[in-house]
Enzyme design. Sequence first.
Site, mmCIF file in Angstrom:
data_model
loop_
_atom_site.group_PDB
_atom_site.id
_atom_site.type_symbol
_atom_site.label_atom_id
_atom_site.label_comp_id
_atom_site.label_asym_id
_atom_site.label_seq_id
_atom_site.Cartn_x
_atom_site.Cartn_y
_atom_site.Cartn_z
ATOM 1 N N SER A 1 2.885 3.625 7.004
ATOM 2 C CA SER A 1 4.116 2.982 7.439
ATOM 3 C C SER A 1 4.138 2.931 8.957
ATOM 4 O O SER A 1 3.567 3.803 9.621
ATOM 5 C CB SER A 1 5.333 3.783 6.954
ATOM 6 O OG SER A 1 6.523 3.319 7.562
ATOM 7 N N TYR B 1 10.205 11.405 6.602
ATOM 8 C CA TYR B 1 9.402 10.275 6.126
ATOM 9 C C TYR B 1 8.346 9.926 7.171
ATOM 10 O O TYR B 1 7.164 9.755 6.842
ATOM 11 C CB TYR B 1 10.298 9.065 5.845
ATOM 12 C CG TYR B 1 9.532 7.828 5.472
ATOM 13 C CD1 TYR B 1 8.955 7.702 4.213
ATOM 14 C CD2 TYR B 1 9.377 6.774 6.369
ATOM 15 C CE1 TYR B 1 8.242 6.558 3.864
ATOM 16 C CE2 TYR B 1 8.672 5.632 6.036
ATOM 17 C CZ TYR B 1 8.109 5.529 4.781
ATOM 18 O OH TYR B 1 7.400 4.395 4.436
#
Length: 163
Positions: free
Chosen positions: A55, A68
């Site tokens: 990501s 995250y």
Amino acid sequence: NSAGVWEVIRFFDETPELTHRLMRINFEAPYVFCQNAFKFMIGQTGMKHIINICSIAGVRGTAQQISYSASKGALLKLTQALAEEGANYGINVNAISPGPVDSKALSKYFSDERAKKLLSRSVPKYSLCKVENVVNACLYFLMDDYVTGENIILHGGREPIMK
């Protein structure tokens, strides 16, 4: 290898349980997958590829997604380390780090189209990454037996803070 969940939460509201859950799903599960894939691929002939979906948050860090970001950053570093080790066995290991992808998962946080449109305005191309963009990046890696240890950042022109 595209395991991934996230929570939008302020850092001081995060709990150790949330951090452990995100690390288990976003890092430990892909780690185990990669380990088993390595064991299977060693000694096999032909092209051998592992592609981890990371990501942009793992590249640059994202506010209100601290755990995250950390979990996807760990996956990116795992990818790079495995690429170096895998090269000795003809195993190519690469990563793709998209920004926001227009998908069902994103709809959890941006259910109305106006919110998605506002989010897309933060991207210089004025559109969110599409699933097809991620697929095309995967195909690029699969068509080549030399590229390993690389990370394609799909950000629509939005420069990551750190590379």
